[in-house]
Design an enzyme around this catalytic site. Structure first.
Site, short mmCIF file in Angstrom:
data_model
loop_
_atom_site.label_atom_id
_atom_site.label_comp_id
_atom_site.label_asym_id
_atom_site.label_seq_id
_atom_site.Cartn_x
_atom_site.Cartn_y
_atom_site.Cartn_z
CG ASP A 48 -70.52 -51.76 13.78
OD1 ASP A 48 -71.44 -51.00 13.43
OD2 ASP A 48 -70.63 -52.61 14.68
CG ASP A 73 -66.07 -50.94 22.11
OD1 ASP A 73 -66.75 -49.91 22.27
OD2 ASP A 73 -66.07 -51.89 22.92
CG ASN A 100 -74.79 -43.82 13.05
OD1 ASN A 100 -75.83 -43.19 13.11
ND2 ASN A 100 -74.77 -45.15 12.94
CE1 TYR A 166 -80.03 -43.38 21.88
CE2 TYR A 166 -82.17 -42.35 21.58
CZ TYR A 166 -80.99 -42.82 21.05
OH TYR A 166 -80.76 -42.75 19.69
CE LYS A 170 -78.54 -40.58 20.17
NZ LYS A 170 -77.47 -40.67 19.16
CB ALA A 199 -84.39 -43.09 10.69
#
Length: 258
Positions: A48, A73, A100, A166, A170, A199
């Site tokens: 992360d 990063d 992720n 976004y 995706k 989620a």
């Protein structure tokens, strides 16, 4: 409402595999799939960009198995290469990459700046590309085999207001998944993706309005949002040998791709 099932017991689906997970320091899908991988017998490298939260997450996950934290990063090529190298140095190889890392935001295209567009694309799509390329090169160097599991979104299929950047990112992750799978099939490497809708986790609840969450929940035939571990279960399956003949696919963890 479809009731929430019991949390699953580990079945050693990833026994002895080395799994690298990006964006795993939060409370969502990344940390959930890291935990589920550990519970399934894997050794896990979590990464992360936020070093303090990453260290805290590694400490909390340690009760489930062997976990190693490496800050990264995904917009920085040197850090991406460093993450893969650190994983190999620690465990001798890698077997699975879970992509992720992603960045969202809500802005009408009428008001969207070049900077907003580029930032979301750089983290969500370009970051997935950088990590995938680095992992695939390592898999080939090891002699082949391995699996990449990308986190896409139903927004890559359907329209939603204020999500042009976004959604484009995706949808790009989905296309990248399909094409990369073809490129590396001869090496026995599989590349797949999951496409969740909603989620629920604490950070999402904090940054999303109650009205939007209610609207998104109403779209689910289950009558509720998914738990992050329910998405993680599908990612673990795709990473495991149970999915040995599955590649180039995007699996909808939702009712919204019907």
């Amino acid at each position: 409402m479809i009731p929430l099932p019991d949390y699953p017991q580990g079945r050693e689906l990833l026994r002895d595999k080395v799994v690298v997970v990006t964006a795993a320091a939060g409370t969502g899908i990344g940390s959930a799939v890291a935990r589920r991988s550990l519970e399934e017998g894997a050794r896990v490298v979590i990464s992360d960009w936020h070093e303090r939260r990453l260290a805290e997450k590694a400490q909390s996950l340690a009760e489930y198995g062997e976990v190693h934290a490496v800050p990264c990063d995904v917009t920085d090529e040197d850090q991406v290469s460093g993450l893969i190298s650190a994983a190999v140095e620690r465990f001798g190889r890698i077997d699975v990459l879970i992509n992720n890392a992603g960045l969202g935001g809500s802005t009408s295209i009428l008001d969207m700046t070049d900077e907003q567009w580029s930032r979301v694309l750089d983290v969500t799509l370009n970051g997935t590309f950088r990590m995938t390329r680095a992992a695939l090169r390592q898999f080939v160097e090891q002699g082949g085999g391995g699996a990449v599991v990308n986190n896409a979104s139903v927004i890559g299929w359907r329209a939603q207001a204020q999500q042009s950047h976004y959604a484009a990112a995706k949808a790009g992750v989905m296309a990248l998944t399909r094409c990369a799978a073809v490129d590396v099939a001869e090496h026995g490497i599989r590349v797949n993706a999951v496409s969740p809708s909603l989620a629920m986790h604490p950070f999402l609840a904090k940054v999303t309005s109650e009205e939007l969450l209610a609207d998104l929940t109403e779209r689910e035939v289950s009558g509720r949002a998914a738990q992050p571990w329910e998405v993680a279960n599908v990612m673990v399956f795709l990473a495991s040998d149970y999915a040995s003949y599955l590649t180039g696919e995007v699996i909808s963890v939702s009712s919204q791709h019907a």
